[in-house]
Design a protein around this motif. Structure first.
Motif, PDB file in Angstrom:
ATOM      1  N   ASP A 181       0.874  -1.176   0.000  1.00  0.00           N
ATOM      2  CA  ASP A 181       0.000   0.000   0.000  1.00  0.00           C
ATOM      3  C   ASP A 181       0.909   1.223   0.000  1.00  0.00           C
ATOM      4  O   ASP A 181       1.633   1.451   0.973  1.00  0.00           O
ATOM      5  N   ILE A 182       0.865   1.983  -1.085  1.00  0.00           N
ATOM      6  CA  ILE A 182       1.752   3.132  -1.178  1.00  0.00           C
ATOM      7  C   ILE A 182       0.942   4.377  -1.520  1.00  0.00           C
ATOM      8  O   ILE A 182       0.022   4.325  -2.345  1.00  0.00           O
ATOM      9  N   SER A 183       1.275   5.476  -0.847  1.00  0.00           N
ATOM     10  CA  SER A 183       0.618   6.757  -1.084  1.00  0.00           C
ATOM     11  C   SER A 183       1.688   7.788  -1.396  1.00  0.00           C
ATOM     12  O   SER A 183       2.766   7.791  -0.785  1.00  0.00           O
ATOM     13  N   VAL A 184       1.378   8.675  -2.352  1.00  0.00           N
ATOM     14  CA  VAL A 184       2.327   9.716  -2.743  1.00  0.00           C
ATOM     15  C   VAL A 184       1.618  11.062  -2.680  1.00  0.00           C
ATOM     16  O   VAL A 184       0.531  11.227  -3.242  1.00  0.00           O
ATOM     17  N   GLY A 185       2.231  12.002  -1.981  1.00  0.00           N
ATOM     18  CA  GLY A 185       1.713  13.357  -1.896  1.00  0.00           C
ATOM     19  C   GLY A 185       2.704  14.326  -2.513  1.00  0.00           C
ATOM     20  O   GLY A 185       3.921  14.154  -2.381  1.00  0.00           O
ATOM     21  N   LEU A 186       2.191  15.333  -3.201  1.00  0.00           N
ATOM     22  CA  LEU A 186       3.041  16.328  -3.864  1.00  0.00           C
ATOM     23  C   LEU A 186       2.890  17.664  -3.147  1.00  0.00           C
ATOM     24  O   LEU A 186       1.786  18.177  -2.990  1.00  0.00           O
ATOM     25  N   SER A 187       4.018  18.220  -2.717  1.00  0.00           N
ATOM     26  CA  SER A 187       4.005  19.443  -1.921  1.00  0.00           C
ATOM     27  C   SER A 187       4.375  20.658  -2.770  1.00  0.00           C
ATOM     28  O   SER A 187       5.219  20.571  -3.671  1.00  0.00           O
ATOM     29  N   HIS A 188       3.752  21.787  -2.457  1.00  0.00           N
ATOM     30  CA  HIS A 188       4.061  23.042  -3.147  1.00  0.00           C
ATOM     31  C   HIS A 188       5.105  23.855  -2.381  1.00  0.00           C
ATOM     32  O   HIS A 188       5.410  24.989  -2.745  1.00  0.00           O
ATOM     33  N   THR A 189       5.628  23.274  -1.312  1.00  0.00           N
ATOM     34  CA  THR A 189       6.716  23.908  -0.562  1.00  0.00           C
ATOM     35  C   THR A 189       7.831  22.893  -0.369  1.00  0.00           C
ATOM     36  O   THR A 189       7.586  21.680  -0.329  1.00  0.00           O
ATOM     37  N   MET A 190       9.056  23.363  -0.282  1.00  0.00           N
ATOM     38  CA  MET A 190      10.199  22.469  -0.078  1.00  0.00           C
ATOM     39  C   MET A 190      10.638  22.482   1.372  1.00  0.00           C
ATOM     40  O   MET A 190      10.296  23.382   2.141  1.00  0.00           O
ATOM     41  N   THR A 191      11.356  21.447   1.769  1.00  0.00           N
ATOM     42  CA  THR A 191      11.901  21.363   3.116  1.00  0.00           C
ATOM     43  C   THR A 191      13.387  21.067   3.032  1.00  0.00           C
ATOM     44  O   THR A 191      13.846  20.431   2.075  1.00  0.00           O
ATOM     45  N   THR A 192      14.136  21.553   3.995  1.00  0.00           N
ATOM     46  CA  THR A 192      15.579  21.289   4.023  1.00  0.00           C
ATOM     47  C   THR A 192      15.901  19.994   4.754  1.00  0.00           C
ATOM     48  O   THR A 192      17.054  19.588   4.805  1.00  0.00           O
ATOM     49  N   PHE A 193      14.878  19.374   5.338  1.00  0.00           N
ATOM     50  CA  PHE A 193      15.078  18.117   6.046  1.00  0.00           C
ATOM     51  C   PHE A 193      14.513  16.965   5.234  1.00  0.00           C
ATOM     52  O   PHE A 193      13.641  17.124   4.389  1.00  0.00           O
ATOM     53  N   ARG A 194      14.994  15.761   5.544  1.00  0.00           N
ATOM     54  CA  ARG A 194      14.421  14.538   4.996  1.00  0.00           C
ATOM     55  C   ARG A 194      14.096  13.613   6.160  1.00  0.00           C
ATOM     56  O   ARG A 194      14.965  13.304   6.978  1.00  0.00           O
ATOM     57  N   TRP A 195      12.846  13.216   6.230  1.00  0.00           N
ATOM     58  CA  TRP A 195      12.406  12.298   7.277  1.00  0.00           C
ATOM     59  C   TRP A 195      12.249  10.896   6.688  1.00  0.00           C
ATOM     60  O   TRP A 195      11.576  10.706   5.678  1.00  0.00           O
ATOM     61  N   ASP A 196      12.850   9.912   7.339  1.00  0.00           N
ATOM     62  CA  ASP A 196      12.630   8.500   7.019  1.00  0.00           C
ATOM     63  C   ASP A 196      12.196   7.831   8.316  1.00  0.00           C
ATOM     64  O   ASP A 196      12.987   7.714   9.264  1.00  0.00           O
ATOM     65  N   LEU A 197      10.942   7.389   8.351  1.00  0.00           N
ATOM     66  CA  LEU A 197      10.376   6.844   9.590  1.00  0.00           C
ATOM     67  C   LEU A 197       9.841   5.438   9.329  1.00  0.00           C
ATOM     68  O   LEU A 197       9.000   5.236   8.450  1.00  0.00           O
ATOM     69  N   SER A 198      10.379   4.468  10.078  1.00  0.00           N
ATOM     70  CA  SER A 198       9.921   3.080   9.965  1.00  0.00           C
ATOM     71  C   SER A 198       9.167   2.701  11.226  1.00  0.00           C
ATOM     72  O   SER A 198       8.892   3.550  12.081  1.00  0.00           O
ATOM     73  N   ALA A 199       8.855   1.430  11.362  1.00  0.00           N
ATOM     74  CA  ALA A 199       8.131   0.973  12.544  1.00  0.00           C
ATOM     75  C   ALA A 199       8.997   0.999  13.791  1.00  0.00           C
ATOM     76  O   ALA A 199       8.478   0.970  14.918  1.00  0.00           O
ATOM     77  N   THR A 200      10.312   1.082  13.631  1.00  0.00           N
ATOM     78  CA  THR A 200      11.204   0.998  14.792  1.00  0.00           C
ATOM     79  C   THR A 200      11.976   2.269  15.093  1.00  0.00           C
ATOM     80  O   THR A 200      12.384   2.471  16.237  1.00  0.00           O
ATOM     81  N   ARG A 201      12.170   3.143  14.100  1.00  0.00           N
ATOM     82  CA  ARG A 201      12.986   4.329  14.366  1.00  0.00           C
ATOM     83  C   ARG A 201      12.771   5.405  13.310  1.00  0.00           C
ATOM     84  O   ARG A 201      12.203   5.149  12.243  1.00  0.00           O
TER      85      ARG A 201
END
Length: 346
Positions: free
Chosen positions: A233-253
């Protein structure tokens, strides 16, 4: 004699404060001695006299004992009132304060424990190990960042492969910059160039066109993997603003990275930082423009999608590729989608 006088002096203050007790003790001793003496010592009617004296002395002793008890009770009454009205009356309030103190200590301890679980990663190796640990046996992944290059190159294919191996359900959410929004693509490319105008780990420099292609490639990769793994199950959202961070969040960390490949921050699941970042990613995705992934069956994609398939797919999901794109541009998007190079690799 001197010792006797000293002893008497020491005992005198005690005897003065406890006169009734001292007299009762003395009489008890005297009566005890008279009780063991022969009756003849008290005259012809010595036995009667002896009994009368002992009886009278006993009553006196009882009276003195009663007096001592009453006096002690009178002395204790103010103390009992003080205890009852003072310490005991304040006991509920003090117990409440104790509970508050225990709660404060527990909260402080928990906060310190959570701070210890937020680590700063200081080099590529540590970041790579943290991301690998996050991918291991995970059932979910949430990403928010620029264009998702590392997501396409490593995270998405490895998580899908691991889940397929054990037939495990996998949920992935992705939020990237909108490739149809030239302003946000230009802002992202300008930010990346401002940090370094040299080619990055993929060997390319950042331009507006590259940012747009990278985002299109992430969308294409999402559809391609969705068609090939039914438990994804995959969802993709498109943002009109940019961020300087990258978040990678799994079930454990959680691993939060920046453009510096040697700096990142990691937090384990269950910590304050992890839970709040999870909420942030969910809320942010809800506000983004959603890609209709549910239309993944509309255009079947080959193992190596053709130019026509890619064009038709983006047309069907109402994200048409720029008219200026040539066949070479579409092939480039396809290559980035399925053969992405790890930007942090050797």
């Amino acid at each position: 004699m001197k010792r006797l006088v000293t002893a008497v002096k020491r005992a005198a203050p005690w005897a003065a404060q406890n006169a009734d007790g001292a007299i009762a003790l003395t009489l008890a001793i005297v009566v005890g001695v008279m009780g063991i003496m022969p009756g003849e010592m008290f005259g012809p009617k010595g036995d009667d006299v002896q009994r009368q004296v002992i009886s009278a002395a006993t009553l006196v002793i009882l009276a003195l004992v009663a007096t001592a008890l009453l006096r002690d009770r009178v002395r204790q009454a103010p103390v009992e009132r003080t205890i009852t009205s003072g310490a005991l009356a304040q006991l509920p309030e003090r117990l409440q304060r104790l509970d508050q103190l225990e709660s404060l200590v527990e909260g402080t301890r928990k906060a310190l424990d959570e701070l210890q679980l937020v680590r700063v990663l200081g080099n590529r190796q540590e970041i790579g190990e943290a991301l690998a640990a996050a991918r291991k046996d995970t059932t979910r992944w949430s990403f928010k960042g620029g264009t998702g290059t590392y997501l396409r190159a490593v995270t998405l294919p490895e998580c899908v492969a691991a889940s397929r191996k054990v037939r495990r359900h996998l949920t992935i959410t992705v939020e990237i910059v909108d490739p149809t929004n030239e302003e946000v693509c230009e802002a992202y490319a300008h930010y990346r160039r401002s940090l370094s105008d040299l080619p990055d780990g993929t060997g390319e420099r950042w331009t507006t066109d590259r940012a747009r292609k990278e985002s299109y490639a992430t969308i294409l990769a999402a559809f391609w993997h969705r068609q090939r793994y039914g438990l994804l199950d995959i969802s993709v959202g498109l943002s009109h603003t940019m961020t300087t961070f990258r978040w990678d969040l799994s079930a454990t960390r959680l691993i939060m990275t920046v453009e510096d490949p040697n700096r990142a921050m990691s937090a384990l699941a269950g910590t304050f930082y992890y839970e709040n970042c999870d909420s942030e990613l969910r809320l942010s995705l809800e506000q983004a423009r959603r890609v209709p992934i549910e239309r993944y069956k509309a255009v079947p994609l080959s193992d190596e999608p053709t130019v026509e398939e890619v064009e038709e797919l983006f047309r069907r999901i109402e994200l048409p590729l720029p008219k200026a794109y040539t066949e070479h541009d579409i092939v480039d998007v396809t290559r980035k989608a399925l053969q992405a190079k790890d930007p942090y690799g050797p």
